[in-house]
Enzyme design. Structure first.
Site, PDB file in Angstrom:
ATOM      1  N   CYS A   2       0.968  -1.029   0.381  1.00  0.00           N
ATOM      2  CA  CYS A   2       0.068  -0.283   0.251  1.00  0.00           C
ATOM      3  C   CYS A   2       0.801   1.240   0.260  1.00  0.00           C
ATOM      4  O   CYS A   2       2.118   0.875   0.495  1.00  0.00           O
ATOM      5  CB  CYS A   2      -0.515  -0.169   1.865  1.00  0.00           C
ATOM      6  SG  CYS A   2      -1.787  -1.186   1.391  1.00  0.00           S
ATOM      7  N   ARG A  27       4.414   0.625  -7.157  1.00  0.00           N
ATOM      8  CA  ARG A  27       4.401   0.032  -6.206  1.00  0.00           C
ATOM      9  C   ARG A  27       3.257  -1.538  -6.258  1.00  0.00           C
ATOM     10  O   ARG A  27       3.596  -2.179  -5.833  1.00  0.00           O
ATOM     11  CB  ARG A  27       4.353   0.649  -4.627  1.00  0.00           C
ATOM     12  CG  ARG A  27       5.305   1.537  -4.648  1.00  0.00           C
ATOM     13  CD  ARG A  27       4.802   2.913  -3.375  1.00  0.00           C
ATOM     14  NE  ARG A  27       4.959   1.761  -1.863  1.00  0.00           N
ATOM     15  CZ  ARG A  27       5.154   1.544  -0.726  1.00  0.00           C
ATOM     16  NH1 ARG A  27       6.670   2.274  -1.172  1.00  0.00           N
ATOM     17  NH2 ARG A  27       5.042   0.839   0.332  1.00  0.00           N
ATOM     18  N   TRP A  74      -3.042  -1.807  -2.163  1.00  0.00           N
ATOM     19  CA  TRP A  74      -2.645  -2.847  -2.291  1.00  0.00           C
ATOM     20  C   TRP A  74      -2.724  -4.757  -0.905  1.00  0.00           C
ATOM     21  O   TRP A  74      -2.709  -4.818   0.102  1.00  0.00           O
ATOM     22  CB  TRP A  74      -1.039  -3.736  -2.447  1.00  0.00           C
ATOM     23  CG  TRP A  74      -0.629  -4.746  -3.048  1.00  0.00           C
ATOM     24  CD1 TRP A  74      -0.591  -4.930  -4.241  1.00  0.00           C
ATOM     25  CD2 TRP A  74      -0.219  -6.225  -2.190  1.00  0.00           C
ATOM     26  NE1 TRP A  74       0.344  -6.237  -4.698  1.00  0.00           N
ATOM     27  CE2 TRP A  74       0.434  -7.534  -3.341  1.00  0.00           C
ATOM     28  CE3 TRP A  74      -0.296  -6.358  -1.362  1.00  0.00           C
ATOM     29  CZ2 TRP A  74       1.115  -8.538  -3.143  1.00  0.00           C
ATOM     30  CZ3 TRP A  74       0.582  -8.070  -0.680  1.00  0.00           C
ATOM     31  CH2 TRP A  74       0.481  -8.524  -1.874  1.00  0.00           C
ATOM     32  N   ASN A 100      -1.002   1.300   5.854  1.00  0.00           N
ATOM     33  CA  ASN A 100      -0.315   0.757   5.337  1.00  0.00           C
ATOM     34  C   ASN A 100       0.360  -0.396   6.699  1.00  0.00           C
ATOM     35  O   ASN A 100       1.114   0.386   7.181  1.00  0.00           O
ATOM     36  CB  ASN A 100       0.851   0.874   4.294  1.00  0.00           C
ATOM     37  CG  ASN A 100       1.851   0.201   4.009  1.00  0.00           C
ATOM     38  OD1 ASN A 100       1.829  -1.036   3.439  1.00  0.00           O
ATOM     39  ND2 ASN A 100       3.156   0.417   3.685  1.00  0.00           N
ATOM     40  N   GLY A 101       0.159  -1.661   6.432  1.00  0.00           N
ATOM     41  CA  GLY A 101       0.036  -2.719   7.211  1.00  0.00           C
ATOM     42  C   GLY A 101      -0.422  -3.608   7.348  1.00  0.00           C
ATOM     43  O   GLY A 101      -0.866  -3.990   6.239  1.00  0.00           O
ATOM     44  N   GLU A 480      17.999 -16.149 -11.963  1.00  0.00           N
ATOM     45  CA  GLU A 480      17.667 -14.218 -12.325  1.00  0.00           C
ATOM     46  C   GLU A 480      16.565 -13.795 -13.730  1.00  0.00           C
ATOM     47  O   GLU A 480      15.246 -13.513 -13.539  1.00  0.00           O
ATOM     48  CB  GLU A 480      18.962 -13.483 -12.355  1.00  0.00           C
ATOM     49  CG  GLU A 480      17.755 -11.681 -12.160  1.00  0.00           C
ATOM     50  CD  GLU A 480      17.707 -11.155 -11.913  1.00  0.00           C
ATOM     51  OE1 GLU A 480      16.931 -11.998 -10.642  1.00  0.00           O
ATOM     52  OE2 GLU A 480      16.416 -10.157 -11.748  1.00  0.00           O
ATOM     53  N   LYS A 484      12.700 -12.790 -13.889  1.00  0.00           N
ATOM     54  CA  LYS A 484      12.835 -11.593 -14.353  1.00  0.00           C
ATOM     55  C   LYS A 484      11.225 -12.511 -15.707  1.00  0.00           C
ATOM     56  O   LYS A 484       9.969 -11.203 -16.272  1.00  0.00           O
ATOM     57  CB  LYS A 484      13.428 -11.197 -15.487  1.00  0.00           C
ATOM     58  CG  LYS A 484      14.221 -10.119 -14.894  1.00  0.00           C
ATOM     59  CD  LYS A 484      14.096  -9.265 -14.562  1.00  0.00           C
ATOM     60  CE  LYS A 484      13.677  -9.101 -12.953  1.00  0.00           C
ATOM     61  NZ  LYS A 484      14.003  -9.364 -11.337  1.00  0.00           N
ATOM     62  N   GLU A 487       7.747 -13.252 -13.963  1.00  0.00           N
ATOM     63  CA  GLU A 487       7.013 -11.758 -13.209  1.00  0.00           C
ATOM     64  C   GLU A 487       6.578 -10.699 -14.153  1.00  0.00           C
ATOM     65  O   GLU A 487       5.111  -9.798 -13.596  1.00  0.00           O
ATOM     66  CB  GLU A 487       8.045 -11.123 -12.177  1.00  0.00           C
ATOM     67  CG  GLU A 487       9.302 -10.324 -12.497  1.00  0.00           C
ATOM     68  CD  GLU A 487      10.252  -9.878 -11.462  1.00  0.00           C
ATOM     69  OE1 GLU A 487       9.138  -9.033  -9.959  1.00  0.00           O
ATOM     70  OE2 GLU A 487      11.158 -10.004 -11.277  1.00  0.00           O
ATOM     71  N   HIS A 503      19.123 -34.966 -13.434  1.00  0.00           N
ATOM     72  CA  HIS A 503      18.085 -34.896 -11.878  1.00  0.00           C
ATOM     73  C   HIS A 503      16.861 -34.551 -12.068  1.00  0.00           C
ATOM     74  O   HIS A 503      16.123 -34.250 -11.569  1.00  0.00           O
ATOM     75  CB  HIS A 503      19.077 -33.987 -10.674  1.00  0.00           C
ATOM     76  CG  HIS A 503      20.678 -35.292 -10.593  1.00  0.00           C
ATOM     77  ND1 HIS A 503      21.163 -35.885 -10.099  1.00  0.00           N
ATOM     78  CD2 HIS A 503      21.776 -34.000 -11.164  1.00  0.00           C
ATOM     79  CE1 HIS A 503      21.822 -36.068 -10.510  1.00  0.00           C
ATOM     80  NE2 HIS A 503      23.017 -35.222 -11.092  1.00  0.00           N
ATOM     81  N   LYS A 602       6.427  -3.085  -5.529  1.00  0.00           N
ATOM     82  CA  LYS A 602       8.080  -3.215  -5.742  1.00  0.00           C
ATOM     83  C   LYS A 602       8.475  -3.195  -4.331  1.00  0.00           C
ATOM     84  O   LYS A 602       9.682  -4.058  -4.415  1.00  0.00           O
ATOM     85  CB  LYS A 602       7.710  -1.441  -5.717  1.00  0.00           C
ATOM     86  CG  LYS A 602       9.304  -1.196  -6.457  1.00  0.00           C
ATOM     87  CD  LYS A 602      10.407  -2.350  -7.222  1.00  0.00           C
ATOM     88  CE  LYS A 602      11.787  -1.438  -7.348  1.00  0.00           C
ATOM     89  NZ  LYS A 602      11.949  -2.249  -8.606  1.00  0.00           N
TER      90      LYS A 602
HETATM   91  C1  AGP Z   1      12.308  -8.918  -8.480  1.00  0.00           C
HETATM   92  O1  AGP Z   1      12.538  -8.461 -10.052  1.00  0.00           O
HETATM   93  C2  AGP Z   1      11.742  -8.488  -7.638  1.00  0.00           C
HETATM   94  N1  AGP Z   1      10.761  -7.012  -7.594  1.00  0.00           N
HETATM   95  C3  AGP Z   1      11.405  -8.782  -5.990  1.00  0.00           C
HETATM   96  O2  AGP Z   1      11.967 -10.259  -6.411  1.00  0.00           O
HETATM   97  C4  AGP Z   1      12.054  -8.230  -4.927  1.00  0.00           C
HETATM   98  O3  AGP Z   1      13.865  -8.239  -6.062  1.00  0.00           O
HETATM   99  C5  AGP Z   1      12.306  -8.534  -3.750  1.00  0.00           C
HETATM  100  O4  AGP Z   1      11.231  -8.115  -3.812  1.00  0.00           O
HETATM  101  C6  AGP Z   1      12.981  -8.084  -2.723  1.00  0.00           C
HETATM  102  O5  AGP Z   1      13.369  -6.822  -3.291  1.00  0.00           O
HETATM  103  P1  AGP Z   1      13.944  -5.644  -2.094  1.00  0.00           P
HETATM  104  O6  AGP Z   1      15.516  -5.734  -2.782  1.00  0.00           O
HETATM  105  O7  AGP Z   1      13.652  -4.123  -2.133  1.00  0.00           O
HETATM  106  O8  AGP Z   1      15.068  -6.421  -0.918  1.00  0.00           O
END
Ligand code: AGP
Length: 607
Positions: A2, A27, A74, A100-101, A480, A484, A487, A503, A602
């Site tokens: 949020c 976000r 969110w 937020n929380g 990674e 990418k 997501e 395996h 985010k």
């Molecule tokens: C990565 O593309 C994502 N947005 C997510 O995995 C992110 O890396 C993860 O939430 C960690 O966030 P931070 O680096 O702000 O702690």
């Protein structure tokens, strides 16, 4: 997660709140709303969907007033709809809050309030806050807020306005970020610098159990149940425009193409001649030298950066380095040593699981060294040692430029520590620094292939499964690359250590499965070629990332993307670039919301 905004001042209230919410939208959110006080009366508007839905709701209103709050939600408790959107309201007492929380004891509080006749409309946990404040509101809003805080368990950053005291916003913080922007005859509230920077660069970071009484002429701070306190004003150097798209279709593409500049900036900040310096380290060389183990914990992309760091730290600094996912680290009964340092890697500096780990580490008297991008973030302020990754505001939810900044910064830290420990010579250091300085140009060369990478995306974008494989330092690269793709395009993608193919994953291989094979020149190159041949033998499609000049690999590649030749330890910085672009172009081809992918945020500020 949020987003919260608030404003007290002379400007057009609707515009300040809506622009603020727009700047928080990266976000990730599913509904939004605002509440204001005008001529002593509380009004509010809220709706599911994007912020332009809220703008449509407001378009025929002539909103006046000087006090207001806003929210992008969110969803954690209750689906995204009008009732569950914030602000949450107590109608009889004309109070509105945005939160937020996560309020962990909201069910018991809700039962108690219901039994006392309070009417609930939403399924949210947040609604208990506004009714608790109403419950305690007699003469003084601040007192009611403090009494409500005593009942709350969990995490919160909330802002509250009430008709009873129409000239102020009261905010409270515990576990979720909250920032006050200090203006001239106006003051700003936000959960994120991005919403404040366009108006003022003088900000105050609230700490847990802080309360702020925000009026246009002054902001007063106090601790829950305590006296009034002074808070330090930080002057932000970020330029608000750097958070704009600058002509790119998406923030993610802009941030991919920013990477050479970001690395040049990092190098100029951190390398002075043949010396590496970290201005903000806040940790002595002696502490670093005597460290016998680094325990890295992080989430998502930052965890992948930690995995790369393990190879570097053990190979060059010759120090034991463990890496763990934050949400796992927290619950492990770890065997610890007196000279361990716990390391957090986090772009946002607000990730709940990562933050919880460093708090636990500090409660056990470990030293904590963190690598963060957002200066002044909670992890920054609660760590002993800090190294900034300096990638600037990263708006796209999918981390790109900050991942590369993390890799470069971790590499520089490895060289710094290795030289301190004399595990590399001064000549080695000079050689390694000079190669690092060529990386921005190498990335530029890879980015020049964007059209051929886009053509590969056009060829494979309809596949519903991808496999990414790599070895050694590029095993994290495979993880990674898969993250990418999944997501932002919602395609199921798995990253695997190539040596693991036999395996299990090899059972997946057939003519329908594209396999991204990360195969730069390295000590494990021949093994990678064998793995690629295993894929080809089963008709798998091979998209190979290979070193320029390596022609022998072409017979095993359905498609090939070239990276310049560099030492193995620098290859993860280069091999990720083609995968960022491949994922981006596939997601665009699928018409996905590249900058704000569904269900993602985010910064994951809740566990
Ligand atoms: C990565 O593309 C994502 N947005 C997510 O995995 C992110 O890396 C993860 O939430 C960690 O966030 P931070 O680096 O702000 O702690």
């Amino acid at each position: 997660m949020c987003g919260i905004v608030g404003y007290v001042g002379y400007r057009n209230l609707e515009s300040v709140l809506l622009v603020g919410l727009e700047r928080l939208s990266y976000r990730g959110y599913d509904s939004s709303g605002i509440a204001i006080i005008s001529d002593g009366e509380l009004s509010y508007w809220k709706t599911p969907g994007k912020i332009h839905e809220l703008e449509k709701l407001l378009q025929n209103m002539s909103i006046q007033g000087h006090v207001g709050i806003g929210h992008t939600r969110w969803s954690t408790h209750g689906e995204p709809n009008e009732v569950n959107a914030h602000p949450q309201i107590n109608a009889p007492h004309k109070i509105a809050i945005v939160h937020n929380g996560i309020i962990e004891n909201y069910q018991s509080l809700k039962s108690k309030l219901l039994s006392e006749g309070f009417l609930f409309r939403s399924q949210t946990d947040s609604e208990v806050i506004v009714h608790l404040i109403a419950r305690y509101l007699q003469d003084n809003l601040l007192e009611a807020v403090e009494r409500a805080m005593l009942d709350l368990e969990g995490t919160y950053a909330f802002a509250v306005i009430a008709e009873k005291e129409p000239d102020k916003v009261i905010v409270a913080k515990k576990g979720s970020p909250l920032i006050i922007g200090i203006g001239k005859n106006e003051n700003f509230i936000s959960s994120d610098l991005n919403a404040v920077i366009p108006h003022t660069k003088d900000v105050i970071y609230m700490d847990d159990m802080d309360i702020a009484i925000v009026e246009s002429q002054a902001v007063l701070f106090k601790k829950l149940g305590g006296a009034y306190i002074e808070k330090e004003i930080h002057h932000i150097t970020w330029d608000a425009t750097s958070a704009d798209k600058n002509g790119y279709d998406h923030y993610m593409l802009k941030e991919i193409f920013e990477q050479p500049t970001i690395i040049r900036n990092i190098i100029s900040k951190t390398i002075d001649g043949d010396h590496i310096k970290f201005d903000s380290l806040r940790m002595s060389n002696e502490e670093l030298i005597k460290t016998t183990r680094f325990i890295i914990q992080a989430c998502g992309t930052s965890w992948h950066a930690g995995l790369v760091a393990k190879y570097l730290m053990e190979r060059y600094a010759r120090v034991l380095t463990e890496v763990d996912i934050s949400s796992e680290f927290r619950y492990r009964q770890m065997i610890t040593g007196i000279n361990d340092i716990v390391v957090a890697i986090s772009q946002s500096g607000e990730t709940a699981d990562t933050l919880a780990c460093i708090r636990e580490a500090k409660s056990k008297f470990f030293k904590v060294l963190s690598f963060v991008n957002v200066q002044g973030s909670t992890i920054d302020r609660e760590s002993d040692g800090i190294i900034y990754t300096n990638s600037g505001p990263e708006v796209g939810v999918a981390s790109t430029k900050n991942y590369v900044a993390q890799l470069v910064t971790l590499y520089l830290f490895t060289l710094y520590l290795s030289h301190l420990k004399w595990s590399i010579s001064s000549n080695d250091l000079v050689t390694m620094i000079s190669e690092l300085k060529r990386i921005p140009d190498y990335i530029d060369q890879i980015l020049e292939q964007k059209e051929s990478i886009r053509a590969i995306a056009d060829k494979y974008y309809q596949h519903r499964e991808f496999l990414f494989i790599g070895r050694g330092l590029n095993y994290p690269s495979a993880l990674e690359g898969a993250l990418k793709l999944k997501e932002i395009s919602y395609i199921h993608a798995t990253g695997y250590a190539a040596g693991e193919l036999k395996h299990g994953p090899i059972a997946l291989i057939d003519e329908h499965l594209p396999v991204v094979c990360i195969a730069p020149q390295s000590p494990t190159y021949d093994k990678m070629i064998s793995n690629i041949q295993e894929v080809r033998a089963r008709k798998g499609k091979t998209i190979v990332i290979a070193t320029e000049g390596d022609h022998s690999i072409e017979e095993f590649a359905d498609d090939i993307i070239r990276i310049p030749h560099v030492s193995e330890e620098l290859t993860p910085i280069l091999t990720v670039i083609p995968m960022q672009l491949l994922s981006y172009y596939i997601a665009v081809k699928l018409d996905c919301d590249v900058d704000q992918p569904r269900n993602l945020a985010k910064s994951v500020t809740v566990e």
